[in-house]
Design a protein around this motif. Structure first.
Motif, PDB file in Angstrom:
ATOM      1  N   THR A  54     -19.090 -16.875  -9.694  1.00 33.14           N
ATOM      2  CA  THR A  54     -19.515 -16.159  -8.526  1.00 33.14           C
ATOM      3  C   THR A  54     -20.050 -17.114  -7.569  1.00 33.14           C
ATOM      4  N   ILE A  88     -17.281 -19.042  -6.256  1.00 33.68           N
ATOM      5  CA  ILE A  88     -16.426 -18.415  -5.138  1.00 33.68           C
ATOM      6  C   ILE A  88     -17.387 -18.112  -3.845  1.00 33.68           C
ATOM      7  N   LEU A  89     -18.592 -17.765  -4.049  1.00 29.25           N
ATOM      8  CA  LEU A  89     -19.313 -17.681  -2.792  1.00 29.25           C
ATOM      9  C   LEU A  89     -19.498 -18.880  -2.124  1.00 29.25           C
ATOM     10  N   ILE A 117     -16.028 -19.306  -0.007  1.00 30.49           N
ATOM     11  CA  ILE A 117     -15.901 -18.522   1.037  1.00 30.49           C
ATOM     12  C   ILE A 117     -16.629 -19.287   2.236  1.00 30.49           C
ATOM     13  N   SER A 158      -6.422 -16.527   6.709  1.00 32.77           N
ATOM     14  CA  SER A 158      -7.195 -15.176   5.726  1.00 32.77           C
ATOM     15  C   SER A 158      -6.830 -15.186   4.612  1.00 32.77           C
ATOM     16  N   LEU A 192      -8.527 -16.536   1.038  1.00 34.68           N
ATOM     17  CA  LEU A 192      -9.884 -15.830   0.860  1.00 34.68           C
ATOM     18  C   LEU A 192      -9.394 -14.526   0.218  1.00 34.68           C
ATOM     19  N   ILE A 193      -8.745 -13.923   0.786  1.00 34.06           N
ATOM     20  CA  ILE A 193      -8.559 -12.369   0.332  1.00 34.06           C
ATOM     21  C   ILE A 193      -7.767 -12.593  -1.202  1.00 34.06           C
ATOM     22  N   LEU A 209      -8.234 -15.051  -3.234  1.00 36.42           N
ATOM     23  CA  LEU A 209      -9.161 -15.582  -4.085  1.00 36.42           C
ATOM     24  C   LEU A 209     -10.007 -14.554  -4.564  1.00 36.42           C
ATOM     25  N   PHE A 210     -10.634 -13.614  -3.677  1.00 40.02           N
ATOM     26  CA  PHE A 210     -11.308 -12.291  -3.896  1.00 40.02           C
ATOM     27  C   PHE A 210     -10.481 -11.214  -5.031  1.00 40.02           C
ATOM     28  N   LEU A 211      -9.369 -10.978  -4.629  1.00 37.04           N
ATOM     29  CA  LEU A 211      -8.514 -10.078  -5.403  1.00 37.04           C
ATOM     30  C   LEU A 211      -8.302 -10.536  -6.910  1.00 37.04           C
ATOM     31  N   ARG A 216     -12.293 -10.664  -8.353  1.00 37.74           N
ATOM     32  CA  ARG A 216     -13.147  -9.515  -7.943  1.00 37.74           C
ATOM     33  C   ARG A 216     -13.929  -9.117  -9.358  1.00 37.74           C
ATOM     34  N   ILE A 253     -16.570 -11.844 -10.128  1.00 40.50           N
ATOM     35  CA  ILE A 253     -17.767 -11.505  -8.950  1.00 40.50           C
ATOM     36  C   ILE A 253     -18.642 -10.492  -9.347  1.00 40.50           C
TER      37      ILE A 253
END
Length: 293
Positions: free
Chosen positions: A212, A215-216, A219, A268, A271-272, A274-276, A279, A282
């Motif tokens: 987490t 990843i933060l 970003i 963008s 990052l999108i 990476l989050f998907l 998730r 995270i």
């Protein structure tokens, strides 16, 4: 005293079920409305990016869809300006900064959580007090330091001020302290070194929180604007965040909104994605960070 019969009990159960269904339906409706509000800007950005410059300017009332999408704006995003170089610079900056930050934060958190040395609590208290210093003062101090070291317009100047984080060290320290002391003592009795215990025991146990944090930080680096803009004026070192201004001023112009939106979509997407992909990690790391014991 009258007791409810079977029919009355069944009626009460049905009433409760209906109320539960209504509450659930209202909850889902509220969540759907919230999701629509959050996702609509992304949809509008993507929609605008596939509209031609002429069709976009011809719309008196913005259309919510288009029957003639085009990818010309994406082609222009890579030809009118060196967007590929901005992406590569940002990737190098993000990977190096995140890797160094993770190593520094893990080692510092382990020292505060497990090692015993004189004045540890006082040092950690002073360390936490750094969180109360306004970011503007930190930026000014960092700029003076980097300028004094003659590191302006270098990757080292971009990276060095971002390789530590008081908050991430504090978060990792709290997670490390949740691991039972008996496990550490048993490992020490077996002759395990501190570094081996950290690598083999603590990092695997606290992996969700570490993932987490990484990843933060990714970003944060990808969206970094003020510091890169301040410490470099060399276009060869521009990141995607401050490259957007270059795109607007010297690339497409202020009026070519579809081409601008295409560049923003390209920036963008990483990052999108990476989050998907991460998730669940995270959410697991955030929930673990809020647990104690």
């Amino acid at each position: 005293m009258n007791h409810p019969n079977q029919t009355d009990l069944e009626r009460i159960r049905q009433t409760e079920r209906r109320r539960a269904l209504v509450r659930k339906a209202l909850t889902y409706m509220a969540l759907a409305l919230w999701a629509l509000m959050v996702l609509f800007p992304f949809y509008w950005m993507l929609l605008t990016s596939v509209k031609s410059y002429g069709s976009y300017n011809a719309e008196r009332i913005p259309a919510l869809f288009t029957l003639s999408p085009t990818l010309e704006n994406y082609k222009a995003a890579f030809t009118a300006v060196p967007l590929g170089r901005y992406l590569l610079n940002t990737l190098v900056f993000t990977v190096l900064t995140t890797a160094i930050m993770a190593a520094v934060s893990i080692l510092a958190a382990y020292a505060f959580a497990r090692l015993e040395f004189k004045g540890k609590n006082l040092v950690f208290l002073l360390f936490l007090s750094l969180m109360m210093i306004p970011n503007e003062l930190v930026v000014i101090t960092n700029f003076a330091t980097i300028t004094g070291l003659d590191l302006r317009n270098t990757f080292a100047g971009l990276i060095l001020p971002s390789v530590t984080s008081v908050f991430y060290i504090y978060l990792l320290k709290e997670n490390f302290e949740q691991v039972p002391d008996e496990l550490y003592k048993a490992a020490r009795v077996d002759g395990t070194s501190d570094f081996k215990y950290l690598w083999k025991v603590l990092i695997p146990i606290c992996r969700p929180t570490i993932v987490t944090i990484i990843i933060l930080k990714i970003i944060e680096c990808w969206n970094s604007y003020v510091w890169p803009r301040l410490v470099t004026d060399n276009p060869d070192l521009f990141l995607v965040s401050n490259g957007i201004q270059e795109i607007r001023e010297n690339g497409f112009g202020r009026e070519n909104i579809p081409a601008m939106m295409a560049a923003v979509v390209v920036i963008s997407v990483p990052l999108i994605a990476l989050f998907l992909v991460f998730r669940k990690k995270i959410m697991e790391g955030v929930s673990r960070g809020g647990m104690k014991g």
